[in-house]
Design an enzyme around this catalytic site. Structure first.
Site, PDB file in Angstrom:
ATOM      1  N   ALA A  92       0.871  -1.178   0.000  1.00 32.85           N
ATOM      2  CA  ALA A  92       0.000   0.000   0.000  1.00 32.85           C
ATOM      3  C   ALA A  92       0.906   1.225   0.000  1.00 32.85           C
ATOM      4  O   ALA A  92       2.070   1.154   0.414  1.00 32.85           O
ATOM      5  CB  ALA A  92      -0.883  -0.030   1.226  1.00 32.85           C
ATOM      6  N   GLY A  94       0.501  -4.969   0.693  1.00 32.50           N
ATOM      7  CA  GLY A  94      -0.646  -5.084  -0.211  1.00 32.50           C
ATOM      8  C   GLY A  94      -0.318  -5.816  -1.499  1.00 32.50           C
ATOM      9  O   GLY A  94      -1.195  -6.426  -2.115  1.00 32.50           O
ATOM     10  N   GLU A 125      -0.564  -9.354  -0.616  1.00 33.69           N
ATOM     11  CA  GLU A 125      -1.994  -9.654  -0.402  1.00 33.69           C
ATOM     12  C   GLU A 125      -2.736  -9.747  -1.737  1.00 33.69           C
ATOM     13  O   GLU A 125      -3.627 -10.578  -1.898  1.00 33.69           O
ATOM     14  CB  GLU A 125      -2.606  -8.577   0.503  1.00 33.69           C
ATOM     15  CG  GLU A 125      -2.080  -8.696   1.936  1.00 33.69           C
ATOM     16  CD  GLU A 125      -2.381  -7.471   2.783  1.00 33.69           C
ATOM     17  OE1 GLU A 125      -2.056  -6.346   2.342  1.00 33.69           O
ATOM     18  OE2 GLU A 125      -2.948  -7.632   3.869  1.00 33.69           O
ATOM     19  N   GLU A 149       4.223  -4.969   7.287  1.00 33.34           N
ATOM     20  CA  GLU A 149       3.434  -3.932   7.971  1.00 33.34           C
ATOM     21  C   GLU A 149       3.852  -3.720   9.412  1.00 33.34           C
ATOM     22  O   GLU A 149       3.782  -2.600   9.931  1.00 33.34           O
ATOM     23  CB  GLU A 149       1.933  -4.291   7.926  1.00 33.34           C
ATOM     24  CG  GLU A 149       1.287  -4.122   6.574  1.00 33.34           C
ATOM     25  CD  GLU A 149       1.393  -5.349   5.686  1.00 33.34           C
ATOM     26  OE1 GLU A 149       2.218  -6.235   5.976  1.00 33.34           O
ATOM     27  OE2 GLU A 149       0.655  -5.405   4.692  1.00 33.34           O
TER      28      GLU A 149
HETATM   29  N1  COA Z   1       4.543   3.203  -0.703  1.00 29.30           N
HETATM   30  C1  COA Z   1       4.933   4.362  -1.261  1.00 29.30           C
HETATM   31  N2  COA Z   1       6.063   4.499  -1.932  1.00 29.30           N
HETATM   32  C2  COA Z   1       6.855   3.421  -2.054  1.00 29.30           C
HETATM   33  C3  COA Z   1       6.527   2.194  -1.495  1.00 29.30           C
HETATM   34  C4  COA Z   1       5.303   2.092  -0.803  1.00 29.30           C
HETATM   35  N3  COA Z   1       4.878   0.947  -0.259  1.00 29.30           N
HETATM   36  N4  COA Z   1       7.518   1.313  -1.771  1.00 29.30           N
HETATM   37  C5  COA Z   1       8.430   1.970  -2.471  1.00 29.30           C
HETATM   38  N5  COA Z   1       8.046   3.263  -2.649  1.00 29.30           N
HETATM   39  C6  COA Z   1       8.747   4.322  -3.375  1.00 29.30           C
HETATM   40  C7  COA Z   1       9.923   4.851  -2.591  1.00 29.30           C
HETATM   41  O1  COA Z   1       9.501   5.804  -1.626  1.00 29.30           O
HETATM   42  C8  COA Z   1      10.749   5.444  -3.710  1.00 29.30           C
HETATM   43  O2  COA Z   1      10.151   6.663  -4.086  1.00 29.30           O
HETATM   44  P1  COA Z   1      11.104   7.981  -4.346  1.00 29.30           P
HETATM   45  O3  COA Z   1      12.007   7.560  -5.478  1.00 29.30           O
HETATM   46  O4  COA Z   1      10.128   9.034  -4.724  1.00 29.30           O
HETATM   47  O5  COA Z   1      11.842   8.203  -3.080  1.00 29.30           O
HETATM   48  C9  COA Z   1      10.528   4.474  -4.848  1.00 29.30           C
HETATM   49  O6  COA Z   1       9.308   3.801  -4.547  1.00 29.30           O
HETATM   50  C10 COA Z   1      11.630   3.439  -4.990  1.00 29.30           C
HETATM   51  O7  COA Z   1      11.767   2.777  -3.745  1.00 29.30           O
HETATM   52  P2  COA Z   1      13.145   2.615  -2.963  1.00 29.30           P
HETATM   53  O8  COA Z   1      12.858   2.393  -1.532  1.00 29.30           O
HETATM   54  O9  COA Z   1      14.076   3.731  -3.311  1.00 29.30           O
HETATM   55  O10 COA Z   1      13.695   1.269  -3.640  1.00 29.30           O
HETATM   56  P3  COA Z   1      14.735   0.243  -3.004  1.00 29.30           P
HETATM   57  O11 COA Z   1      15.128  -0.662  -4.123  1.00 29.30           O
HETATM   58  O12 COA Z   1      15.818   0.936  -2.272  1.00 29.30           O
HETATM   59  O13 COA Z   1      13.901  -0.595  -1.931  1.00 29.30           O
HETATM   60  C11 COA Z   1      11.980  -1.799  -1.117  1.00 29.30           C
HETATM   61  C12 COA Z   1      12.843  -1.429  -2.338  1.00 29.30           C
HETATM   62  C13 COA Z   1      10.785  -2.559  -1.643  1.00 29.30           C
HETATM   63  C14 COA Z   1      12.781  -2.691  -0.173  1.00 29.30           C
HETATM   64  C15 COA Z   1      11.552  -0.525  -0.384  1.00 29.30           C
HETATM   65  O14 COA Z   1      11.001   0.379  -1.329  1.00 29.30           O
HETATM   66  C16 COA Z   1      10.523  -0.750   0.677  1.00 29.30           C
HETATM   67  O15 COA Z   1      10.831  -1.248   1.754  1.00 29.30           O
HETATM   68  N6  COA Z   1       9.246  -0.361   0.398  1.00 29.30           N
HETATM   69  C17 COA Z   1       8.184  -0.424   1.359  1.00 29.30           C
HETATM   70  C18 COA Z   1       7.723  -1.836   1.552  1.00 29.30           C
HETATM   71  C19 COA Z   1       6.612  -1.897   2.582  1.00 29.30           C
HETATM   72  O16 COA Z   1       6.805  -1.655   3.754  1.00 29.30           O
HETATM   73  N7  COA Z   1       5.410  -2.250   2.101  1.00 29.30           N
HETATM   74  C20 COA Z   1       4.288  -2.450   2.946  1.00 29.30           C
HETATM   75  C21 COA Z   1       3.406  -1.265   2.951  1.00 29.30           C
HETATM   76  S1  COA Z   1       1.943  -1.666   3.873  1.00 29.30           S
END
Ligand code: COA
Length: 262
Positions: A68, A113, A116, A136
């Site tokens: 999400a 999400g 999910e 989460e």
């Molecule tokens: N919601 C909003 N934005 C997200 C996102 C999310 N769930 N997951 C990634 N993004 C965005 C980042 O903020 C970044 O945006 P920016 O370039 O404007 O800063 C872009 O996507 C790229 O992500 P980034 O974190 O730089 O990539 P990465 O390769 O370093 O890491 C992940 C990848 C997946 C490990 C990391 O993005 C992450 O942990 N995301 C969240 C996962 C999460 O907690 N999901 C559950 C949500 S309920």
């Protein structure tokens, strides 16, 4: 099809559609706009010329959906949080209850999400690079789009509790081992394999596919007696179709069946 900002939709002439989640710069994070568009697209694809199957994948090389949208999550309070969870659950329930098979082609991160969404699909195929998980807990919340319930049903409660409590990522090989995904493929083979599986399913009798899907999908929610009663009812309905006569007749005449969909 109407134009969608966060989705790409392709209707294939063989009778199935590919939905691509399309916010690659945000790793296809599921914001409210995307969830709303997914809801509308599913309605469109089952309305006018109903599709006989759907493949869902993510755009870009990195993610199926990284969860999400955390920027939106950050704004929630107790009331809006519950509503938000119900909104996502509603869309994913529609996917799970679709009359046609829905295959998730998980091309990268499927977190929160995203995991999910994949779990709401009927079949999960994954690239070797895919990573699943419910992180989460790291954000001070719980999975809200079905992750507590569907993870436990798919991989068993003990593993589900571990993954949901630790937020650990699950690599593709482990996901296949524990039954979270059906098969894993090299990244460039994922979509061809998903399409191959879809075409194989579409080559069968349509009512048999629909009834098999319904009865098998509901196996984990029904008692054995309820499930067997449903199976017998749907079996009987299939026996009333021309496709049943064609399928059995073709076998007896040693020729390929030509199903007509009725
Ligand atoms: N919601 C909003 N934005 C997200 C996102 C999310 N769930 N997951 C990634 N993004 C965005 C980042 O903020 C970044 O945006 P920016 O370039 O404007 O800063 C872009 O996507 C790229 O992500 P980034 O974190 O730089 O990539 P990465 O390769 O370093 O890491 C992940 C990848 C997946 C490990 C990391 O993005 C992450 O942990 N995301 C969240 C996962 C999460 O907690 N999901 C559950 C949500 S309920």
């Amino acid at each position: 099809m109407q134009n969608y900002e966060t989705l790409l939709i392709e209707r294939k002439h063989e009778g199935y559609a590919v939905i691509t989640l399309n916010r690659p710069d945000k790793l296809n994070a599921l914001n409210i706009k995307l969830l709303g568009e997914l809801h509308s697209a599913l309605a469109e694809l089952t309305r006018d010329e109903p599709m006989r199957g759907i493949i869902i994948t993510g755009s870009g090389a990195k993610a199926f959906a990284a969860g999400a949208d955390i920027a939106e999550l950050n704004q929630l309070d107790g009331y809006t949080g519950q509503e938000y969870s119900q909104r996502g659950q509603k869309v994913f329930n529609i996917i799970e209850r679709m009359a046609c098979p829905v295959i998730a082609a998980v091309n990268g991160f499927a977190l929160g999400g995203g995991c999910e969404l994949a779990m709401a699909c009927h079949i999960r195929l994954a690239s070797e690079k895919a990573k699943f998980g419910q992180p989460e807990v790291n954000l001070g919340i719980i999975p809200g789009f079905g992750g507590t319930q569907r993870m436990a049903r798919l991989v068993g409660p003990a593993r589900a509790i571990e993954y949901n409590l630790t937020g650990d990522m699950i690599d593709a090989v482990t996901a296949e081992k524990i039954g979270l995904v059906n098969h894993i493929y090299p990244a460039d083979e994922l979509m061809p394999k998903a399409e191959e599986m879809m075409l194989k399913i579409l080559s069968k009798g349509p009512q048999a596919v629909q009834s098999t899907l319904e009865a098998t999908r509901r196996a984990t929610d029904l008692t054995i007696d309820e499930g067997l009663a449903l199976e017998a009812k749907l079996f009987g309905e299939c026996c009333d179709t021309g496709d049943f006569k064609e399928g059995t007749g073709a076998f007896l005449e040693k020729r390929p069946a030509k199903f007509m969909g009725h």
